[in-house]
Enzyme design. Sequence first.
Site, PDB file in Angstrom:
ATOM      1  CD  GLN A 215      -2.964  -1.030   0.171  1.00  0.00           C
ATOM      2  OE1 GLN A 215      -3.222   0.023  -0.410  1.00  0.00           O
ATOM      3  NE2 GLN A 215      -3.562  -2.166  -0.147  1.00  0.00           N
ATOM      4  CB  CYS A 376      -6.680  -9.908   3.424  1.00  0.00           C
ATOM      5  SG  CYS A 376      -7.458 -10.664   2.008  1.00  0.00           S
TER       6      CYS A 376
HETATM    7  N1  PMP Z   1      -0.060  -6.436   1.881  1.00  0.00           N
HETATM    8  C1  PMP Z   1      -0.956  -5.454   1.899  1.00  0.00           C
HETATM    9  C2  PMP Z   1      -0.833  -4.355   2.920  1.00  0.00           C
HETATM   10  C3  PMP Z   1      -2.000  -5.460   0.989  1.00  0.00           C
HETATM   11  O1  PMP Z   1      -2.904  -4.480   1.011  1.00  0.00           O
HETATM   12  C4  PMP Z   1      -2.098  -6.507   0.043  1.00  0.00           C
HETATM   13  C5  PMP Z   1      -3.227  -6.569  -0.949  1.00  0.00           C
HETATM   14  N2  PMP Z   1      -4.474  -6.235  -0.435  1.00  0.00           N
HETATM   15  C6  PMP Z   1      -1.110  -7.492   0.069  1.00  0.00           C
HETATM   16  C7  PMP Z   1      -0.102  -7.426   0.996  1.00  0.00           C
HETATM   17  C8  PMP Z   1      -1.114  -8.628  -0.896  1.00  0.00           C
HETATM   18  O2  PMP Z   1      -0.967  -8.184  -2.206  1.00  0.00           O
HETATM   19  P1  PMP Z   1      -1.219  -9.181  -3.425  1.00  0.00           P
HETATM   20  O3  PMP Z   1      -2.566  -9.782  -3.211  1.00  0.00           O
HETATM   21  O4  PMP Z   1      -1.159  -8.284  -4.623  1.00  0.00           O
HETATM   22  O5  PMP Z   1      -0.128 -10.181  -3.393  1.00  0.00           O
END
Ligand code: PMP
Length: 418
Positions: A215, A376
């Site tokens: 982010q 998540c």
């Molecule tokens: N870390 C953070 C803080 C996130 O916001 C996200 C995605 N929401 C991720 C890790 C994982 O990213 P990705 O799904 O693109 O691997």
Amino acid sequence: MLNIENHIAVKKKFNVEEVRKDFPILKRLVNGKPLVYLDNAATTQKPQTVIDSLNHYYNYDNANIHRGLYFLSEIATESYENARLKIKEFINAISSSEVVFVRGATEAINLVSNSFYMGKYFNDGDEIIISAMEHHSNIVPWQLIQNRMDLKIKVIPMNDAGELDIEAYEKLISPKTKLVSVVYISNSLGTVNPVKKIIEIAHKNNVPVLLDGAQAVPHLKIDVQDLDCDFLVFSGHKVFGPTGIGVLYGKTEFLEMMPPYQGGGDMIRTVSFEKTTFDDLPHKFEAGTPNIAGGIGFAAAIDYLNQFDRDELTGYEKILLDYATEKLLQIDGLKIIGTAKDKASVISFVIEGIHPYDIGTIIDTDGIAIRTGHHCTQPVMARFNVPATARASFSFYNTKEEIDKLVAGLNKVKKMFA
Ligand code: PMP
């Protein structure tokens, strides 16, 4: 030659109406209304130049890379390796061999955790430190290692504003601490963590730091040498690039020491049935045919961003954050989850008596896209004692008018539930 001063002088003045024209999707209608896209923390929209770069690659340059001695393969290889160079400059790494292409932030953390495990970097009884606001992708990979050995995960607590307790963090570090792995900007709270301080404290104790920059990279200018982080992970799709491409940045001393965690073509120097030797960095970590178009598209996204003064974009997003915070707080019964002093343009909120899913579904009928759920980050939901939140996250192509539409949509939801 373009010197740095000239480079600064050619930066384009930011103008949101002009910028919006660069993103074709922003012209589309959803449910008969102009799209109001406020889910930028989940993924960002793509400028035409990124879309064109993908088209161009598949129309004219498509070939497998690194192995072919023919025209197209050389062009494809050069474009892909140029993309790596561009990313190296974008984050100010010392060398492009410190830039490993992966699928995204999630895969980058899994690469580090698995490689550390396979390289016996952790001994039974060792500890790592993460924070209370980690995305699942910086929790679960470590738990998978925990299933295989005695690795302790310690968690930096946070206060009611969603700010990390740095004093508590310092006390968590012990002679057994082998890694600090923390998020730079929280995707569910918007908190910008004091990562320089966190790194300084870890380094004083000879502990390396992995930063989850998923982010942060979209919102802030990043300089890995200035931060002095040992690893930085991020995803292309959150930085206006394609999905399926991301980066693991690692300091050479660590990447050299780490064994590959996937084997196959493209990562070897010699193979026999008795013994394999691995290629140099970064290829040692890039087994198999990579996402060539993704890398090229990511580079186009960086070119797009580099037209602007990043601080100007960050400043505009702060105006949006302040405006939205003020307007949302005028809605009776609305509570913002995550009120840190230093925040990026991400606002999580709940409205008394209305489930976030209902909020998201109803405002979607007006073409307004926000995210609802746990984002998540289930431990964050548990910490604030909410099952879920609604989350609006802004990018530099959003406007105050769009925030007004969000507020109007939320008032409509309130009336329906009154
Ligand atoms: N870390 C953070 C803080 C996130 O916001 C996200 C995605 N929401 C991720 C890790 C994982 O990213 P990705 O799904 O693109 O691997």
